[in-house]
Scaffold this active site. Structure first.
Site, PDB file in Angstrom:
ATOM      1  N   ASP A   8      89.786  58.239  -7.748  1.00  0.00           N
ATOM      2  CA  ASP A   8      90.639  57.060  -7.923  1.00  0.00           C
ATOM      3  C   ASP A   8      91.549  56.799  -6.719  1.00  0.00           C
ATOM      4  O   ASP A   8      92.450  57.588  -6.436  1.00  0.00           O
ATOM      5  CB  ASP A   8      91.502  57.200  -9.174  1.00  0.00           C
ATOM      6  CG  ASP A   8      90.724  57.703 -10.396  1.00  0.00           C
ATOM      7  OD1 ASP A   8      89.741  58.453 -10.220  1.00  0.00           O
ATOM      8  OD2 ASP A   8      91.128  57.381 -11.510  1.00  0.00           O
ATOM      9  N   GLU A  39      90.104  51.747  -9.544  1.00  0.00           N
ATOM     10  CA  GLU A  39      90.836  51.086 -10.630  1.00  0.00           C
ATOM     11  C   GLU A  39      92.351  51.101 -10.470  1.00  0.00           C
ATOM     12  O   GLU A  39      93.045  50.394 -11.186  1.00  0.00           O
ATOM     13  CB  GLU A  39      90.446  51.694 -11.981  1.00  0.00           C
ATOM     14  CG  GLU A  39      91.057  53.047 -12.224  1.00  0.00           C
ATOM     15  CD  GLU A  39      91.377  53.248 -13.702  1.00  0.00           C
ATOM     16  OE1 GLU A  39      91.047  52.396 -14.521  1.00  0.00           O
ATOM     17  OE2 GLU A  39      91.991  54.279 -14.010  1.00  0.00           O
ATOM     18  N   ASN A  40      92.856  51.915  -9.541  1.00  0.00           N
ATOM     19  CA  ASN A  40      94.311  51.966  -9.318  1.00  0.00           C
ATOM     20  C   ASN A  40      94.683  51.465  -7.920  1.00  0.00           C
ATOM     21  O   ASN A  40      95.773  51.744  -7.422  1.00  0.00           O
ATOM     22  CB  ASN A  40      94.825  53.399  -9.477  1.00  0.00           C
ATOM     23  CG  ASN A  40      94.462  54.016 -10.801  1.00  0.00           C
ATOM     24  OD1 ASN A  40      93.709  54.972 -10.862  1.00  0.00           O
ATOM     25  ND2 ASN A  40      94.975  53.452 -11.877  1.00  0.00           N
ATOM     26  N   ASN A  67      90.008  52.405 -17.356  1.00  0.00           N
ATOM     27  CA  ASN A  67      90.889  51.728 -18.307  1.00  0.00           C
ATOM     28  C   ASN A  67      91.805  50.695 -17.661  1.00  0.00           C
ATOM     29  O   ASN A  67      92.313  49.813 -18.342  1.00  0.00           O
ATOM     30  CB  ASN A  67      91.732  52.749 -19.084  1.00  0.00           C
ATOM     31  CG  ASN A  67      92.513  53.660 -18.171  1.00  0.00           C
ATOM     32  OD1 ASN A  67      91.946  54.288 -17.276  1.00  0.00           O
ATOM     33  ND2 ASN A  67      93.809  53.750 -18.376  1.00  0.00           N
ATOM     34  N   HIS A  68      92.024  50.780 -16.339  1.00  0.00           N
ATOM     35  CA  HIS A  68      92.898  49.807 -15.664  1.00  0.00           C
ATOM     36  C   HIS A  68      92.126  48.627 -15.066  1.00  0.00           C
ATOM     37  O   HIS A  68      92.700  47.849 -14.297  1.00  0.00           O
ATOM     38  CB  HIS A  68      93.695  50.492 -14.545  1.00  0.00           C
ATOM     39  CG  HIS A  68      94.810  51.369 -15.057  1.00  0.00           C
ATOM     40  ND1 HIS A  68      95.946  50.852 -15.653  1.00  0.00           N
ATOM     41  CD2 HIS A  68      94.951  52.711 -15.088  1.00  0.00           C
ATOM     42  CE1 HIS A  68      96.749  51.839 -16.017  1.00  0.00           C
ATOM     43  NE2 HIS A  68      96.162  52.989 -15.687  1.00  0.00           N
ATOM     44  N   HIS A 154      84.877  58.143 -16.913  1.00  0.00           N
ATOM     45  CA  HIS A 154      86.325  57.946 -16.771  1.00  0.00           C
ATOM     46  C   HIS A 154      87.007  58.363 -18.068  1.00  0.00           C
ATOM     47  O   HIS A 154      86.943  57.651 -19.074  1.00  0.00           O
ATOM     48  CB  HIS A 154      86.593  56.475 -16.455  1.00  0.00           C
ATOM     49  CG  HIS A 154      87.958  56.226 -15.918  1.00  0.00           C
ATOM     50  ND1 HIS A 154      88.296  56.483 -14.613  1.00  0.00           N
ATOM     51  CD2 HIS A 154      89.093  55.767 -16.502  1.00  0.00           C
ATOM     52  CE1 HIS A 154      89.564  56.173 -14.417  1.00  0.00           C
ATOM     53  NE2 HIS A 154      90.081  55.746 -15.553  1.00  0.00           N
ATOM     54  N   HIS A 179      89.967  59.650 -13.594  1.00  0.00           N
ATOM     55  CA  HIS A 179      91.083  59.208 -14.440  1.00  0.00           C
ATOM     56  C   HIS A 179      92.290  60.139 -14.408  1.00  0.00           C
ATOM     57  O   HIS A 179      93.416  59.667 -14.410  1.00  0.00           O
ATOM     58  CB  HIS A 179      90.656  58.993 -15.899  1.00  0.00           C
ATOM     59  CG  HIS A 179      91.791  58.600 -16.806  1.00  0.00           C
ATOM     60  ND1 HIS A 179      92.428  57.381 -16.712  1.00  0.00           N
ATOM     61  CD2 HIS A 179      92.423  59.267 -17.819  1.00  0.00           C
ATOM     62  CE1 HIS A 179      93.377  57.314 -17.645  1.00  0.00           C
ATOM     63  NE2 HIS A 179      93.406  58.439 -18.323  1.00  0.00           N
ATOM     64  N   HIS A 181      93.326  62.079 -12.014  1.00  0.00           N
ATOM     65  CA  HIS A 181      93.895  62.119 -10.665  1.00  0.00           C
ATOM     66  C   HIS A 181      94.162  63.551 -10.192  1.00  0.00           C
ATOM     67  O   HIS A 181      94.834  63.751  -9.180  1.00  0.00           O
ATOM     68  CB  HIS A 181      95.182  61.283 -10.564  1.00  0.00           C
ATOM     69  CG  HIS A 181      94.961  59.819 -10.764  1.00  0.00           C
ATOM     70  ND1 HIS A 181      95.896  58.859 -10.455  1.00  0.00           N
ATOM     71  CD2 HIS A 181      93.893  59.139 -11.231  1.00  0.00           C
ATOM     72  CE1 HIS A 181      95.431  57.661 -10.738  1.00  0.00           C
ATOM     73  NE2 HIS A 181      94.211  57.810 -11.225  1.00  0.00           N
TER      74      HIS A 181
HETATM   75 FE   FE2 Z   1      92.173  55.583 -15.523  1.00  0.00          FE
END
Ligand code: FE2
Length: 273
Positions: A8, A39-40, A67-68, A154, A179, A181
């Site tokens: 990520d 996603e981040n 999820n983001h 994820h 996810h 991290h």
């Molecule tokens: Fe995530």
């Protein structure tokens, strides 16, 4: 073939590190295919189309999410036209975008990439990730329709990640978790030949809470009342990921090793590349 997966990418710090280092990594180590979880990437929350295009220009073949994925609302629009952008495949039918794709690697291999989200301690609660993978692999899978198969799983819970790895063992080249991290040290080739790592970690500033400036997350643990917003940490990023050597004959993994480059975590790279 040689495949690189980067965890990520968080905020500007993560983006700068990936954009600076990825082209050299690909060139210096003969990497045939690269996947980056993005996603981040936009301040910690989602990804914009401009950032997506910059990441693809830096050498990523596919950008995955989790999820983001919809935190930047424009993703709901560009997800349909950007075929190298994946959102979790187990969203309900009719969700914009693509959950998997088949791409050509530099060596000509057909690489299936799937992005699936776990359900344990995760929101939103999506469709069954195991049934989703089963359906994706129904058309022949490794050695038939695809020369390599990669799942970005994820998820929060390592148990769900490991069980997913075992579920597709022998049918995928790599299952890599994202996810949390936080990079795990359990990289291995499973008994059926699938490379596995519970979490790739992040490309972000590790002097932080999961890539976010540590002050506000700590405040919420201590005081339970928000004082401000979560902001991406701005220190230099450490790049975290995993490298897999995949058999051109079987599509299964021959070797897997973690990759960490940067100022905070102990650096490591495959001793075979
Ligand atoms: Fe995530």
């Amino acid at each position: 073939m040689r495949l690189l997966f980067l965890g990520d990418m968080v905020g500007r710090s993560g983006r700068v590190a990936v954009q600076e280092r990825l082209p050299g990594l690909i060139a210096d180590h003969g990497i045939d295919f690269t996947i980056v979880n993005g996603e981040n990437a936009a301040g910690g929350f989602g990804i914009t189309e401009a950032i997506l295009n910059d990441t693809l220009s830096a050498g990523a073949d596919v950008v995955t999410t989790g999820n983001h994925v919809w935190d930047q609302r424009e993703a709901l629009v560009f997800a349909d036209r950007q075929t190298r952008f994946l959102r979790p495949a187990n969203y309900p039918k009719g969700t914009p975008g693509h959950g998997m794709g088949v791409y050509e690697a530099k060596n000509g291999a057909r690489v299936m990439v799937s992005n699936i989200m776990g359900r344990v301690f995760m929101a939103p609660d999506l469709d069954d990730p195991f049934a989703c993978a089963e359906a994706q692999l129904a058309d022949g899978g490794l050695g038939a329709a695809f020369d390599a198969v990669v799942f970005d799983f994820h998820a929060e819970a390592t148990s769900e990640k490991m069980c997913f790895g075992h579920f597709v063992d022998g049918r995928a080249s790599l299952v890599v978790g994202t996810h949390t991290h936080t990079p795990t040290a359990d990289h291995q080739v499973l008994s059926g030949g699938t490379a596995y790592l519970s979490d790739a970690g992040m490309c972000g500033d590790y002097d932080s809470s999961l890539g976010m400036d540590k002050e506000e997350p700590l405040n919420r643990f201590l005081n339970k009342i928000p004082k401000g917003r979560f902001e991406a940490a701005t220190g230099a990023a450490t790049i975290c990921g995993v490298v897999v050597e995949i058999s051109d004959r079987t599509g299964l993994a021959e070797r897997v090793a973690p990759l960490r480059i940067g100022p905070r975590l102990e650096e490591t790279s495959p001793d075979w590349w």
